[in-house]
Motif scaffolding. Structure first.
Motif, PDB file in Angstrom:
ATOM      1  N   LEU A   1       5.034   8.884   4.204  1.00 37.02           N
ATOM      2  CA  LEU A   1       4.954   7.484   2.908  1.00 37.02           C
ATOM      3  C   LEU A   1       6.090   6.642   3.052  1.00 37.02           C
ATOM      4  O   LEU A   1       6.577   5.470   2.920  1.00 37.02           O
ATOM      5  CB  LEU A   1       4.638   7.595   1.929  1.00 37.02           C
ATOM      6  CG  LEU A   1       2.819   8.403   1.107  1.00 37.02           C
ATOM      7  CD1 LEU A   1       2.872   8.533   0.482  1.00 37.02           C
ATOM      8  CD2 LEU A   1       2.442   7.457   1.992  1.00 37.02           C
TER       9      LEU A   1
ATOM     10  N   ARG B   1       4.258  15.180   1.278  1.00 37.27           N
ATOM     11  CA  ARG B   1       3.844  14.101   1.897  1.00 37.27           C
ATOM     12  C   ARG B   1       4.143  12.819   1.711  1.00 37.27           C
ATOM     13  O   ARG B   1       3.632  11.751   2.116  1.00 37.27           O
ATOM     14  CB  ARG B   1       2.300  14.257   0.933  1.00 37.27           C
ATOM     15  CG  ARG B   1       1.650  15.211   1.391  1.00 37.27           C
ATOM     16  CD  ARG B   1       0.334  15.317   0.166  1.00 37.27           C
ATOM     17  NE  ARG B   1      -0.735  13.925   0.406  1.00 37.27           N
ATOM     18  CZ  ARG B   1      -2.053  13.591  -0.298  1.00 37.27           C
ATOM     19  NH1 ARG B   1      -1.951  14.853  -1.901  1.00 37.27           N
ATOM     20  NH2 ARG B   1      -2.628  12.004  -0.523  1.00 37.27           N
TER      21      ARG B   1
ATOM     22  N   ARG C   1       1.324   6.140  -6.852  1.00 36.74           N
ATOM     23  CA  ARG C   1       0.587   7.534  -6.751  1.00 36.74           C
ATOM     24  C   ARG C   1       0.899   8.718  -7.102  1.00 36.74           C
ATOM     25  O   ARG C   1       0.124  10.125  -7.321  1.00 36.74           O
ATOM     26  CB  ARG C   1      -0.806   7.021  -5.607  1.00 36.74           C
ATOM     27  CG  ARG C   1      -1.317   6.228  -6.308  1.00 36.74           C
ATOM     28  CD  ARG C   1      -2.984   5.889  -5.529  1.00 36.74           C
ATOM     29  NE  ARG C   1      -3.306   4.276  -6.090  1.00 36.74           N
ATOM     30  CZ  ARG C   1      -4.165   3.920  -5.493  1.00 36.74           C
ATOM     31  NH1 ARG C   1      -4.529   4.188  -3.944  1.00 36.74           N
ATOM     32  NH2 ARG C   1      -5.466   2.624  -5.546  1.00 36.74           N
ATOM     33  N   LEU C   2       1.361   9.259  -5.955  1.00 33.82           N
ATOM     34  CA  LEU C   2       2.162  10.963  -5.788  1.00 33.82           C
ATOM     35  C   LEU C   2       2.654  11.225  -6.975  1.00 33.82           C
ATOM     36  O   LEU C   2       2.901  12.558  -7.672  1.00 33.82           O
ATOM     37  CB  LEU C   2       2.409  11.019  -4.179  1.00 33.82           C
ATOM     38  CG  LEU C   2       1.908  11.138  -3.428  1.00 33.82           C
ATOM     39  CD1 LEU C   2       2.731  11.218  -2.325  1.00 33.82           C
ATOM     40  CD2 LEU C   2       0.824  12.515  -3.195  1.00 33.82           C
TER      41      LEU C   2
ATOM     42  N   ARG D   1       0.626  -1.279   0.064  1.00 32.01           N
ATOM     43  CA  ARG D   1       0.346   0.256  -0.165  1.00 32.01           C
ATOM     44  C   ARG D   1       0.696   1.163   0.238  1.00 32.01           C
ATOM     45  O   ARG D   1       0.536   2.204  -0.276  1.00 32.01           O
ATOM     46  CB  ARG D   1      -0.861   0.454   0.971  1.00 32.01           C
ATOM     47  CG  ARG D   1      -2.258  -1.178   1.205  1.00 32.01           C
ATOM     48  CD  ARG D   1      -3.351  -0.816   2.454  1.00 32.01           C
ATOM     49  NE  ARG D   1      -3.989  -1.508   2.640  1.00 32.01           N
ATOM     50  CZ  ARG D   1      -3.807  -2.543   3.114  1.00 32.01           C
ATOM     51  NH1 ARG D   1      -2.842  -2.303   4.399  1.00 32.01           N
ATOM     52  NH2 ARG D   1      -5.046  -3.665   3.593  1.00 32.01           N
ATOM     53  N   SER D   2       2.262   1.202   1.167  1.00 31.22           N
ATOM     54  CA  SER D   2       2.747   2.207   0.928  1.00 31.22           C
ATOM     55  C   SER D   2       3.503   3.107  -0.128  1.00 31.22           C
ATOM     56  O   SER D   2       3.647   3.698  -0.749  1.00 31.22           O
ATOM     57  CB  SER D   2       4.139   2.464   1.629  1.00 31.22           C
ATOM     58  OG  SER D   2       3.412   2.295   3.592  1.00 31.22           O
TER      59      SER D   2
ATOM     60  N   LYS E   1       2.456   1.698  -3.837  1.00 33.01           N
ATOM     61  CA  LYS E   1       1.640   2.499  -4.057  1.00 33.01           C
ATOM     62  C   LYS E   1       0.954   3.193  -4.371  1.00 33.01           C
ATOM     63  O   LYS E   1       1.225   4.330  -4.752  1.00 33.01           O
ATOM     64  CB  LYS E   1       0.108   1.754  -4.057  1.00 33.01           C
ATOM     65  CG  LYS E   1      -1.409   1.372  -5.339  1.00 33.01           C
ATOM     66  CD  LYS E   1      -1.152   0.950  -6.456  1.00 33.01           C
ATOM     67  CE  LYS E   1      -2.005   0.889  -7.466  1.00 33.01           C
ATOM     68  NZ  LYS E   1      -1.637   0.323  -8.818  1.00 33.01           N
ATOM     69  N   SER E   2       1.063   3.990  -2.753  1.00 35.48           N
ATOM     70  CA  SER E   2       0.454   5.739  -2.438  1.00 35.48           C
ATOM     71  C   SER E   2       1.671   6.151  -2.757  1.00 35.48           C
ATOM     72  O   SER E   2       1.317   7.272  -3.368  1.00 35.48           O
ATOM     73  CB  SER E   2       0.389   5.773  -0.916  1.00 35.48           C
ATOM     74  OG  SER E   2      -0.702   5.014  -0.425  1.00 35.48           O
TER      75      SER E   2
END
Length: 410
Positions: free
Chosen positions: A320, A316, A298-299, A291-292, A294-295
């Motif tokens: 992460l 941000r 996306r950023l 998940r990390s 993936k985030s």
């Protein structure tokens, strides 16, 4: 799991913040001002700093003069400080040799206080406070000194000259090699003995008869000169040769007890097979890591598509990255644990061959070789008036050619 992640994140941020302030020369990252200084807190107009306490600074200079110019020993300096009733930093208690020794090694007195001198590590030796609590440390509690090149120097006011400090440290190094207390003739159990009554360690001493020198093990707590209130233990000295022989015979008998070793191996095999909670935690960590990442992707995609500004990306991204690093660290710890379990599954053959080699030569070992065997197999020996307790261990190999510290078994 969330609490562990937050704890790791707070520790890492605190470590980086302290290191950054130390590189800037701020004394606020140090644990406190040593004897001879006063710590001045940060104000609206100035940062925190050390101020010389002239009364204590005079005592520091006098201690260095006694050690470097007048050739007094650390014990003699300690006795002088107590005889003249010179107050300690807290103005309670008495001066100890360890305090004077630390004073002679502290580089702050020559104008460079140091940050990052030690690191926290698992405690290998059982100290008296741990022994009184059952011999188990709840967390990493031992401080190991780091190489001098890794220390971060912070300028502080000078109390003594660099030449005097260098001479004191040169004498300390020479004292390690030539001090009268240095054990020239080793004994098999030195460093392993503790008093069953008070928990203090036993040291070796001797007395001279008309024919020979007789060595004894004596409890530190039974020495009245070490404490203002007198001795805290009434244990009697124990003959070194008799105690060494009793413990060595018991260890030799232990090596013949195959059932004890087989039971220990079977216990570890069961613990290695029943590790389902560890597997579930590993799966959870891998999902969080995915998940990390993936985030993060996306950023980066949003920034490339001009949907996100550079300032928002910078604000941000660190969180992460920290979450990703925490998951990687936890997974690495689980992997290390699984490797230890694999070693445990292969332990039977290695331990059996090791013990067979030891049994074949157990009667022909000299003092040095017996000392090595005892330190490998014995965790601690508790000596009482009518009972001796030997806490032994079984060695764990981390590599076919190496043996690592062992797990305790009583």
């Amino acid at each position: 799991m969330i609490a562990e992640y937050e704890r790791a994140q707070i520790l890492e941020r605190s470590r980086r913040g302290k290191r950054h302030r130390a590189l800037q020369g701020q004394v606020s990252v140090l644990s406190g001002a040593p004897f001879g200084y006063r710590y001045k807190r940060k104000t609206d107009h100035s940062a925190a700093y050390y101020e010389i306490d002239e009364r204590q600074a005079g005592i520091v200079r006098w201690v260095y003069e006694l050690y470097t110019a007048k050739s007094h020993s650390i014990g003699a300096i300690t006795r002088l400080l107590n005889e003249r009733q010179i107050p300690t930093a807290k103005e309670t208690g008495r001066w100890e040799r360890s305090t004077v020794w630390a004073m002679l090694r502290n580089p702050a007195y020559k104008g460079t206080a140091c940050f990052g001198k030690t690191r926290i590590a698992p405690r290998m030796r059982v100290t008296r406070p741990l022994r009184l609590r059952g011999g188990v440390a709840p967390r990493n509690s031992a401080n190991h000194e780091l190489p001098r090149t890794e220390w971060i120097e912070i300028p502080v006011p000078t109390i003594i000259s660099e030449e005097t400090f260098a001479l004191a440290n040169e004498l300390l190094e020479a004292n390690k090699k030539h001090a009268p207390r240095r054990t020239i003739t080793p004994s098999a159990l030195q460093g392993l003995l503790s008093c069953a009554k008070c928990g203090y360690g036993l040291y070796r001493t001797s007395t001279r008869s008309s024919a020979r020198t007789i060595h004894y093990y004596r409890c530190l707590g039974s020495d009245g000169w070490r404490r203002l209130g007198g001795p805290v233990c009434d244990s009697r000295p124990t003959r070194q040769d008799l105690l060494d022989e009793v413990v060595w015979k018991e260890i030799a008998r232990l090596l013949e007890d195959r059932q004890l070793i087989e039971d220990e191996l079977e216990r570890r095999l069961k613990a290695a097979r029943n590790s389902d909670p560890t597997q579930r935690r590993e799966e959870t960590l891998r999902r969080d890591l995915a998940r990390s990442r993936k985030s993060i992707e996306r950023l980066l995609t949003a920034y490339q598509e001009s949907l996100l500004s550079l300032e928002e990306l910078r604000s941000r991204m660190p969180d992460l990255r920290s979450r990703e690093q925490a998951c990687l660290s936890a997974l690495q710890a689980i992997e290390d644990q699984s490797q230890e379990q694999e070693v445990c599954l292969r332990l039977a053959e290695s331990v059996t061959s090791f013990l067979e080699r030891l049994r074949s030569s157990v009667g022909a070992l000299d003092i040095i070789e017996r000392q090595r065997v005892l330190r490998l197999l014995v965790k601690e020996v508790l000596v009482g008036d009518d009972k001796i307790v030997i806490r032994h261990s079984i060695p764990l190999p981390t590599h076919p050619s190496r043996w690592k510290g062992a797990r305790r078994r009583q």
